[in-house]
Design a protein around this motif. Structure first.
Motif, short mmCIF file in Angstrom:
data_model
loop_
_atom_site.label_atom_id
_atom_site.label_comp_id
_atom_site.label_asym_id
_atom_site.label_seq_id
_atom_site.Cartn_x
_atom_site.Cartn_y
_atom_site.Cartn_z
N ASP A 1 0.68 -1.18 0.06
CA ASP A 1 -0.01 0.13 -0.12
C ASP A 1 0.94 1.16 0.07
O ASP A 1 1.75 1.22 0.23
N SER A 2 0.35 2.34 -0.19
CA SER A 2 0.92 3.75 -0.29
C SER A 2 0.46 4.47 0.70
O SER A 2 -0.92 4.58 1.24
N VAL A 3 1.28 5.23 1.63
CA VAL A 3 0.93 5.87 2.68
C VAL A 3 1.61 7.07 2.75
O VAL A 3 2.85 7.48 2.61
N VAL A 4 0.93 8.35 2.88
CA VAL A 4 1.48 9.71 2.74
C VAL A 4 1.31 10.40 3.99
O VAL A 4 0.08 10.46 4.58
N PHE A 5 2.17 11.06 4.74
CA PHE A 5 2.38 11.71 6.10
C PHE A 5 2.43 13.21 5.44
O PHE A 5 3.33 13.46 4.93
N ASP A 6 1.51 14.06 5.69
CA ASP A 6 1.45 15.32 5.26
C ASP A 6 1.88 16.29 6.76
O ASP A 6 1.09 16.23 7.48
N ARG B 1 5.72 3.99 13.56
CA ARG B 1 4.81 3.64 12.26
C ARG B 1 5.56 3.43 10.86
O ARG B 1 5.37 2.70 10.38
N VAL B 2 6.41 4.33 10.61
CA VAL B 2 6.87 4.62 9.43
C VAL B 2 7.81 3.31 9.30
O VAL B 2 7.89 2.57 8.18
N LYS B 3 8.56 2.88 10.15
CA LYS B 3 9.41 1.84 10.18
C LYS B 3 8.58 0.43 10.15
O LYS B 3 8.95 -0.54 9.13
N TYR B 4 7.32 0.26 10.66
CA TYR B 4 6.74 -0.75 10.64
C TYR B 4 6.03 -0.83 9.09
O TYR B 4 6.10 -1.79 8.27
N LEU B 5 5.76 0.28 8.54
CA LEU B 5 5.15 0.43 7.24
C LEU B 5 6.23 0.04 6.07
O LEU B 5 5.95 -0.85 5.20
N GLN B 6 7.49 0.50 6.39
CA GLN B 6 8.71 0.08 5.59
C GLN B 6 8.81 -1.44 5.71
O GLN B 6 9.15 -2.16 4.66
N SER B 7 8.71 -1.85 6.80
CA SER B 7 8.95 -3.37 7.16
C SER B 7 8.24 -4.28 6.32
O SER B 7 8.36 -5.54 5.82
N ILE B 8 6.89 -3.80 5.98
CA ILE B 8 5.90 -4.69 5.32
C ILE B 8 5.85 -4.26 3.88
O ILE B 8 4.83 -4.70 3.07
N LYS B 9 6.91 -3.50 3.51
CA LYS B 9 6.80 -3.25 2.04
C LYS B 9 5.80 -2.17 1.51
O LYS B 9 5.57 -1.99 0.54
N ALA B 10 5.29 -1.21 2.49
CA ALA B 10 4.29 -0.30 2.04
C ALA B 10 5.32 0.80 1.65
O ALA B 10 6.42 1.09 1.85
N LYS B 11 4.69 1.60 0.62
CA LYS B 11 5.40 2.68 0.14
C LYS B 11 4.88 3.98 0.80
O LYS B 11 3.95 4.26 1.20
N VAL B 12 6.07 4.46 1.65
CA VAL B 12 5.96 5.61 2.44
C VAL B 12 6.29 6.90 1.87
O VAL B 12 7.52 7.02 1.31
#
Length: 187
Positions: A29-34, A52-63
């Motif tokens: 998935d893609s996640v945008v932090f504004d 949260r960012v590190k978790y998202l990166q660990s599951i290969k989400a695009k941050v």
């Protein structure tokens, strides 16, 4: 794509904040932090975002970060090592200086390193009044507050690592007006 518009301030309302940045996410998935509205965050809020960012990166989400190069608290986030820990290298338009015990930059600890002793001592330095700091190296007048905080923080860090087996993040900052120290420890 999931967009997270970060609030203006985050200090004590951590449960609401953590709930707002935690959501179901699938791999890739893609996640945008504004960051457009961000003005003032406690160290623990920065640590929460990093986790949260590190978790998202660990599951290969695009941050992705939006408005991260022009928001009001940019220099503070950079000085606390927020962006570098999130793997985003940005030019800094300020000169780094010694923290003098006023803050402890966000540091990573666990399997990738980070001296527990050094981290604990940096946090403890933030927790004792300036008038007590001379006692740190004086064996006869030893600062009990300092020793207690070094011990407690080192136990917390070791506990996080032993039970999670992963990395954690730690930070602290002194707020002189309220004689308050805020710590952020998370894994």
């Amino acid at each position: 794509m999931k967009e997270i518009i970060l609030p203006k301030y985050v200090f004590d309302e951590l449960f609401d904040f953590i709930e707002a940045i935690s959501f179901e996410t699938d791999e890739h998935d893609s996640v945008v932090f504004d960051f457009a509205y961000v003005e003032n965050y406690s160290p623990v809020a920065l640590v929460a975002i990093i986790c949260r960012v590190k978790y998202l990166q660990s599951i290969k989400a695009k941050v992705y970060f939006r408005n991260h190069d022009s928001f009001r608290a940019l220099t503070y986030f950079q000085r606390m090592n927020f962006f570098s820990i999130c793997n985003l290298n940005m030019d800094e338009k300020f000169k780094r200086h010694d923290s003098n015990g006023n803050f402890q930059e966000i540091q990573e600890f666990g399997r990738l390193g980070g001296s527990v002793e050094k981290l604990s001592e940096g946090i403890a330095l933030c927790c004792i009044p300036e008038s007590e700091r001379w006692k740190i190296d004086d064996y006869e007048e030893n600062s009990e507050i300092y020793d207690l905080v070094v011990y407690a923080v080192s136990e917390l860090i070791n506990n996080v690592f032993q039970h999670s087996g992963s990395n954690g993040y730690i930070s602290a900052q002194v707020y002189r007006k309220g004689e308050l120290v805020r710590l952020g420890i998370a894994d």
